[in-house]
Design an enzyme around this catalytic site. Structure first.
Site, mmCIF file in Angstrom:
data_model
loop_
_atom_site.group_PDB
_atom_site.id
_atom_site.type_symbol
_atom_site.label_atom_id
_atom_site.label_comp_id
_atom_site.label_asym_id
_atom_site.label_seq_id
_atom_site.Cartn_x
_atom_site.Cartn_y
_atom_site.Cartn_z
ATOM 1 N N LYS A 11 0.820 -1.214 0.000
ATOM 2 C CA LYS A 11 0.000 0.000 0.000
ATOM 3 C C LYS A 11 0.865 1.281 0.000
ATOM 4 O O LYS A 11 2.063 1.226 0.305
ATOM 5 C CB LYS A 11 -0.945 -0.031 1.206
ATOM 6 C CG LYS A 11 -1.937 -1.209 1.152
ATOM 7 C CD LYS A 11 -2.934 -1.151 2.300
ATOM 8 C CE LYS A 11 -3.892 -2.341 2.238
ATOM 9 N NZ LYS A 11 -4.938 -2.273 3.272
ATOM 10 N N PHE A 59 -15.145 4.039 7.339
ATOM 11 C CA PHE A 59 -13.775 4.313 6.911
ATOM 12 C C PHE A 59 -13.584 4.291 5.388
ATOM 13 O O PHE A 59 -12.479 4.513 4.896
ATOM 14 C CB PHE A 59 -12.803 3.316 7.573
ATOM 15 C CG PHE A 59 -13.059 1.858 7.239
ATOM 16 C CD1 PHE A 59 -12.657 1.305 6.024
ATOM 17 C CD2 PHE A 59 -13.710 1.034 8.147
ATOM 18 C CE1 PHE A 59 -12.878 -0.028 5.714
ATOM 19 C CE2 PHE A 59 -13.944 -0.316 7.853
ATOM 20 C CZ PHE A 59 -13.523 -0.833 6.627
ATOM 21 N N ARG A 87 -2.232 -14.801 4.607
ATOM 22 C CA ARG A 87 -2.920 -14.087 5.691
ATOM 23 C C ARG A 87 -2.166 -14.294 7.010
ATOM 24 O O ARG A 87 -2.089 -13.394 7.829
ATOM 25 C CB ARG A 87 -4.377 -14.564 5.841
ATOM 26 C CG ARG A 87 -5.267 -14.377 4.627
ATOM 27 C CD ARG A 87 -5.719 -12.983 4.353
ATOM 28 N NE ARG A 87 -6.483 -12.369 5.400
ATOM 29 C CZ ARG A 87 -7.164 -11.224 5.234
ATOM 30 N NH1 ARG A 87 -7.159 -10.606 4.052
ATOM 31 N NH2 ARG A 87 -7.825 -10.692 6.225
ATOM 32 N N ASN A 114 -2.035 -0.125 6.781
ATOM 33 C CA ASN A 114 -1.533 -1.383 7.334
ATOM 34 C C ASN A 114 -0.632 -2.154 6.360
ATOM 35 O O ASN A 114 -0.605 -3.369 6.356
ATOM 36 C CB ASN A 114 -2.693 -2.239 7.855
ATOM 37 C CG ASN A 114 -3.709 -2.561 6.785
ATOM 38 O OD1 ASN A 114 -3.569 -2.137 5.648
ATOM 39 N ND2 ASN A 114 -4.721 -3.318 7.139
ATOM 40 N N HIS A 117 -2.169 -5.553 1.454
ATOM 41 C CA HIS A 117 -3.443 -6.253 1.282
ATOM 42 C C HIS A 117 -3.138 -7.711 0.961
ATOM 43 O O HIS A 117 -2.141 -8.001 0.300
ATOM 44 C CB HIS A 117 -4.240 -5.640 0.116
ATOM 45 C CG HIS A 117 -5.287 -6.559 -0.430
ATOM 46 N ND1 HIS A 117 -6.510 -6.719 0.184
ATOM 47 C CD2 HIS A 117 -5.289 -7.390 -1.504
ATOM 48 C CE1 HIS A 117 -7.221 -7.615 -0.511
ATOM 49 N NE2 HIS A 117 -6.492 -8.025 -1.535
HETATM 50 P P1 ATP Z 1 -7.109 -6.139 3.139
HETATM 51 O O1 ATP Z 1 -8.430 -6.398 2.475
HETATM 52 O O2 ATP Z 1 -6.517 -4.780 2.785
HETATM 53 O O3 ATP Z 1 -6.150 -7.263 2.991
HETATM 54 P P2 ATP Z 1 -8.172 -7.033 5.595
HETATM 55 O O4 ATP Z 1 -8.821 -8.097 4.788
HETATM 56 O O5 ATP Z 1 -7.287 -7.474 6.726
HETATM 57 O O6 ATP Z 1 -7.333 -6.046 4.700
HETATM 58 P P3 ATP Z 1 -10.662 -5.620 5.539
HETATM 59 O O7 ATP Z 1 -11.680 -5.785 6.591
HETATM 60 O O8 ATP Z 1 -10.880 -6.260 4.212
HETATM 61 O O9 ATP Z 1 -9.268 -6.057 6.170
HETATM 62 O O10 ATP Z 1 -10.445 -4.049 5.330
HETATM 63 C C1 ATP Z 1 -9.854 -3.538 4.139
HETATM 64 C C2 ATP Z 1 -8.937 -2.401 4.497
HETATM 65 O O11 ATP Z 1 -9.705 -1.320 5.005
HETATM 66 C C3 ATP Z 1 -7.927 -2.691 5.615
HETATM 67 O O12 ATP Z 1 -6.755 -3.318 5.170
HETATM 68 C C4 ATP Z 1 -7.642 -1.316 6.145
HETATM 69 O O13 ATP Z 1 -6.697 -0.626 5.305
HETATM 70 C C5 ATP Z 1 -8.989 -0.639 6.027
HETATM 71 N N1 ATP Z 1 -9.755 -0.754 7.267
HETATM 72 C C6 ATP Z 1 -10.432 -1.827 7.728
HETATM 73 N N2 ATP Z 1 -11.036 -1.589 8.898
HETATM 74 C C7 ATP Z 1 -10.733 -0.292 9.201
HETATM 75 C C8 ATP Z 1 -11.047 0.585 10.291
HETATM 76 N N3 ATP Z 1 -11.811 0.182 11.299
HETATM 77 N N4 ATP Z 1 -10.540 1.840 10.239
HETATM 78 C C9 ATP Z 1 -9.788 2.279 9.214
HETATM 79 N N5 ATP Z 1 -9.448 1.504 8.167
HETATM 80 C C10 ATP Z 1 -9.909 0.246 8.152
HETATM 81 MG MG MG Z 2 -9.980 -7.734 3.053
#
Ligand code: ATP
Ligand code: MG
Length: 147
Positions: A11, A59, A87, A114, A117
């Site tokens: 990212k 968000f 993961r 974070n 992805h």
């Molecule tokens: P990704 O899809 O990016 O791999 P993930 O599957 O662990 O991450 P998701 O729930 O799919 O998490 O959320 C997608 C992305 O949205 C997260 O990686 C993060 O960047 C953002 N995100 C998720 N939850 C929050 C939150 N509570 N506040 C801010 N940003 C968030």
């Molecule tokens: Mg995700």
């Protein structure tokens, strides 16, 4: 049978902080092969499509702004049981909760920023990979010949 590939994004924050090399190193150390990779900048509509599932979340707008704020690295990674294994390697979405030694523990700045992805299912790994790479840009480790 579990799939053999997953899709990842390094990212914007991680790219800006010069974490591309160290993250790729963790990916290789984790036993993954890189079978496609490029650096791009997402257009707003691409980011909206990619994160459409989170459209109703509080968000969402901030996430789209962040994901389009600078270049990202997209890649396809190969390993047996790739989605689950990756993961595990990246750790929890919230870096404060991510396990020691995981990519997010090492390189994430916050829940939003974070670092990476990782696809959450074989089906999404296929959809996301096709979204970013044509057939001619993918080089499966399983097809490579020794020379
Ligand atoms: P990704 O899809 O990016 O791999 P993930 O599957 O662990 O991450 P998701 O729930 O799919 O998490 O959320 C997608 C992305 O949205 C997260 O990686 C993060 O960047 C953002 N995100 C998720 N939850 C929050 C939150 N509570 N506040 C801010 N940003 C968030
Ligand atoms: Mg995700």
């Amino acid at each position: 049978m579990a799939g053999t590939f997953t899709f990842t994004i390094i990212k914007p924050g991680a790219v800006t902080n010069e974490h591309i090399g160290p993250i790729l190193n963790e990916i290789n150390k984790g036993g993954f092969h890189i079978s496609a990779m490029k650096m791009i900048k997402l257009r707003t509509t691409q980011a909206q499509n990619f994160y459409a599932i989170h459209k109703e979340k509080a968000f969402y707008d901030a996430l789209i702004k962040f994901m389009t704020s600078g270049p990202i690295v997209v890649a396809i990674l190969e390993k047996e049981n790739a989605v689950e294994e990756y993961r595990k390697l990246i750790g929890s979405t919230d870096p404060a909760k991510a396990e020691e030694g995981t990519i997010r523990k090492l390189f994430a700045q916050s829940m939003q920023q974070n670092a990476v992805h990782g696809s959450d299912s074989d089906c999404n790994a296929a959809i996301e990979s096709t979204f970013f790479f044509s057939k001619s840009e993918r080089f499966s480790i399983f097809d490579r010949r020794e020379f």
